[in-house]
Scaffold this motif. Structure first.
Motif, mmCIF file in Angstrom:
data_model
loop_
_atom_site.group_PDB
_atom_site.id
_atom_site.type_symbol
_atom_site.label_atom_id
_atom_site.label_comp_id
_atom_site.label_asym_id
_atom_site.label_seq_id
_atom_site.Cartn_x
_atom_site.Cartn_y
_atom_site.Cartn_z
ATOM 1 N N PRO A 133 0.825 -1.224 0.000
ATOM 2 C CA PRO A 133 0.000 0.000 0.000
ATOM 3 C C PRO A 133 0.853 1.265 0.000
ATOM 4 C CG PRO A 133 -0.805 -1.559 1.633
ATOM 5 C CD PRO A 133 0.497 -2.106 1.127
ATOM 6 N N ARG A 134 1.933 1.245 0.739
ATOM 7 C CA ARG A 134 2.794 2.425 0.793
ATOM 8 C C ARG A 134 3.403 2.730 -0.578
ATOM 9 N NH1 ARG A 134 7.426 3.785 5.277
ATOM 10 N NH2 ARG A 134 8.138 5.701 4.301
ATOM 11 N N ILE A 135 3.783 1.685 -1.286
ATOM 12 C CA ILE A 135 4.363 1.875 -2.625
ATOM 13 C C ILE A 135 3.309 2.421 -3.586
ATOM 14 C CG2 ILE A 135 5.340 0.630 -4.607
ATOM 15 C CD1 ILE A 135 6.866 -1.124 -2.518
ATOM 16 N N LEU A 136 2.116 1.846 -3.542
ATOM 17 C CA LEU A 136 1.061 2.346 -4.448
ATOM 18 C C LEU A 136 0.677 3.781 -4.083
ATOM 19 C CD1 LEU A 136 -1.125 -0.876 -4.806
ATOM 20 C CD2 LEU A 136 0.628 -0.011 -6.370
ATOM 21 N N ASP A 137 0.656 4.103 -2.799
ATOM 22 C CA ASP A 137 0.385 5.486 -2.373
ATOM 23 C C ASP A 137 1.458 6.437 -2.910
ATOM 24 O OD1 ASP A 137 -1.853 4.830 -0.912
ATOM 25 O OD2 ASP A 137 -0.826 4.869 1.044
ATOM 26 N N ALA A 138 2.708 5.988 -2.854
ATOM 27 C CA ALA A 138 3.816 6.875 -3.238
ATOM 28 C C ALA A 138 3.692 7.321 -4.690
ATOM 29 C CB ALA A 138 5.153 6.161 -3.016
ATOM 30 N N PHE A 139 3.071 6.471 -5.519
ATOM 31 C CA PHE A 139 2.907 6.842 -6.930
ATOM 32 C C PHE A 139 1.551 7.504 -7.189
ATOM 33 C CE2 PHE A 139 6.231 3.549 -7.264
ATOM 34 C CZ PHE A 139 7.186 4.302 -7.923
ATOM 35 N N GLY A 140 0.755 7.657 -6.146
ATOM 36 C CA GLY A 140 -0.499 8.401 -6.284
ATOM 37 C C GLY A 140 -1.612 7.643 -6.985
ATOM 38 N N PHE A 141 -1.573 6.319 -6.976
ATOM 39 C CA PHE A 141 -2.640 5.571 -7.641
ATOM 40 C C PHE A 141 -3.920 5.648 -6.808
ATOM 41 C CE2 PHE A 141 1.141 3.186 -9.312
ATOM 42 C CZ PHE A 141 1.004 3.631 -10.628
ATOM 43 N N ASP A 142 -5.010 6.024 -7.470
ATOM 44 C CA ASP A 142 -6.297 6.119 -6.780
ATOM 45 C C ASP A 142 -7.419 5.940 -7.797
ATOM 46 O OD1 ASP A 142 -6.587 8.527 -8.123
ATOM 47 O OD2 ASP A 142 -6.082 9.760 -6.384
ATOM 48 N N ALA A 143 -8.632 6.176 -7.369
ATOM 49 C CA ALA A 143 -9.793 5.898 -8.220
ATOM 50 C C ALA A 143 -9.785 6.713 -9.508
ATOM 51 C CB ALA A 143 -11.074 6.165 -7.427
ATOM 52 N N ALA A 144 -9.041 7.804 -9.528
ATOM 53 C CA ALA A 144 -9.006 8.657 -10.728
ATOM 54 C C ALA A 144 -7.992 8.162 -11.764
ATOM 55 C CB ALA A 144 -8.671 10.089 -10.326
ATOM 56 N N THR A 145 -7.180 7.176 -11.411
ATOM 57 C CA THR A 145 -6.135 6.682 -12.322
ATOM 58 C C THR A 145 -6.771 5.903 -13.475
ATOM 59 O OG1 THR A 145 -4.618 6.488 -10.446
ATOM 60 C CG2 THR A 145 -4.027 5.275 -12.450
ATOM 61 N N GLY A 146 -6.312 6.186 -14.696
ATOM 62 C CA GLY A 146 -6.778 5.437 -15.863
ATOM 63 C C GLY A 146 -6.046 4.108 -16.001
ATOM 64 N N ASP A 147 -6.130 3.523 -17.185
ATOM 65 C CA ASP A 147 -5.528 2.198 -17.407
ATOM 66 C C ASP A 147 -4.030 2.182 -17.077
ATOM 67 O OD1 ASP A 147 -7.965 1.293 -18.344
ATOM 68 O OD2 ASP A 147 -7.404 1.375 -20.458
ATOM 69 N N VAL A 148 -3.592 1.041 -16.531
ATOM 70 C CA VAL A 148 -2.186 0.859 -16.147
ATOM 71 C C VAL A 148 -1.679 -0.453 -16.775
ATOM 72 C CG1 VAL A 148 -0.573 0.535 -14.220
ATOM 73 C CG2 VAL A 148 -2.562 2.036 -13.928
ATOM 74 N N ALA A 149 -0.470 -0.430 -17.310
ATOM 75 C CA ALA A 149 0.148 -1.662 -17.829
ATOM 76 C C ALA A 149 1.348 -2.005 -16.949
ATOM 77 C CB ALA A 149 0.593 -1.468 -19.279
ATOM 78 N N GLU A 150 1.545 -3.299 -16.733
ATOM 79 C CA GLU A 150 2.596 -3.752 -15.815
ATOM 80 C C GLU A 150 3.494 -4.766 -16.503
ATOM 81 O OE1 GLU A 150 1.099 -6.040 -12.523
ATOM 82 O OE2 GLU A 150 2.919 -5.736 -11.340
ATOM 83 N N LEU A 151 4.771 -4.489 -16.532
ATOM 84 C CA LEU A 151 5.747 -5.420 -17.127
ATOM 85 C C LEU A 151 6.247 -6.384 -16.066
ATOM 86 C CD1 LEU A 151 7.974 -6.664 -18.804
ATOM 87 C CD2 LEU A 151 9.222 -4.533 -18.697
#
Ligand SMILES: C[S@@+](CC[C@H](N)C(=O)[O-])C[C@H]1O[C@@H](n2cnc3c(N)ncnc32)[C@H](O)[C@@H]1O
Length: 190
Positions: free
Chosen positions: A21-39
């Motif tokens: 959770p701390r890592i995802l918070d640090a990048f500001g991911f929240d309900a307003a974030t659009g599509d995300v791709a993960e390598l």
């Protein structure tokens, strides 16, 4: 091609090594974030918690079909429907989503692989102008319980230089993600 030193230990152990959770918070991911791709989604360690906090899709890609199966299973068990997990060689084939369509790309624990500038270029072309390329990696200034060998483990300054070569702009300095990682926010110029 499977990127060097990208094999995984047992899931239970791997997941003691991050404060997700701390890592995802640090990048500001929240309900307003659009599509995300993960390598390299691995066990879905970040995929599923990310999908639970955004409303858009997470395209989770991994060369290893067992990792893709594990991520799909985890998403299903969590009742999460916005994960699209696929087997794909991202180095060879890119992310497989329309160019410029994502708000963000995750490059987590992967930039020690071959051709980091190619991976950063692929990430850059996948996000919209102004979009985020989120990087985390193992620290090399302290002893860590896991991580690629020090000879290929990228330092923050190397990632900054590779990002510049790939045409990405640093959004602030690199930052610590205790206990063992640091992060970079990189942006495709708007
Ligand atoms: C060290 S693990 C990191 C997993 C995840 N990002 C995390 O931090 O929990 C790297 C993952 O990248 C995958 N991988 C390696 N080479 C790849 C490639 N060329 N394309 C897609 N995935 C790849 C591996 O199978 C592995 O699951």
């Amino acid at each position: 091609m499977k990127l060097r030193e990208s094999g995984m230990p047992a899931q239970d152990y791997w997941e003691t090594l991050f404060d997700v959770p701390r890592i995802l918070d640090a990048f500001g991911f929240d309900a307003a974030t659009g599509d995300v791709a993960e390598l390299g989604c691995g066990y879905g360690t970040f995929t599923v918690p990310l999908a639970q906090r955004i409303r858009s899709r997470v395209f989770a890609l991994d060369l290893d079909s067992e990792m893709v199966a594990a991520t799909r299973q985890r998403a299903t068990a969590a009742g999460v429907r916005n994960v699209e997990a696929d087997v794909r060689d991202v180095l060879a084939e890119g992310f497989g989503v329309p160019l410029g369509s994502c708000d963000a790309v995750l490059l987590f624990n992967i930039l020690h692989g071959e051709e980091p500038v190619t991976l950063l270029r692929r990430a850059s072309e996948t996000v919209r102008p102004g979009g985020l390329v989120a990087v985390i990696h193992w620290r090399s200034d302290i002893v860590t319980p896991r991580g690629p060998s020090l000879a290929i483990r990228p330092r923050p300054a190397e990632i900054a230089a590779w990002a510049a070569s790939a045409g990405l702009a640093a959004d602030g300095e690199s930052f610590l993600l205790p206990p063992w990682h640091y992060g970079h926010k990189l942006r495709r110029p708007g």
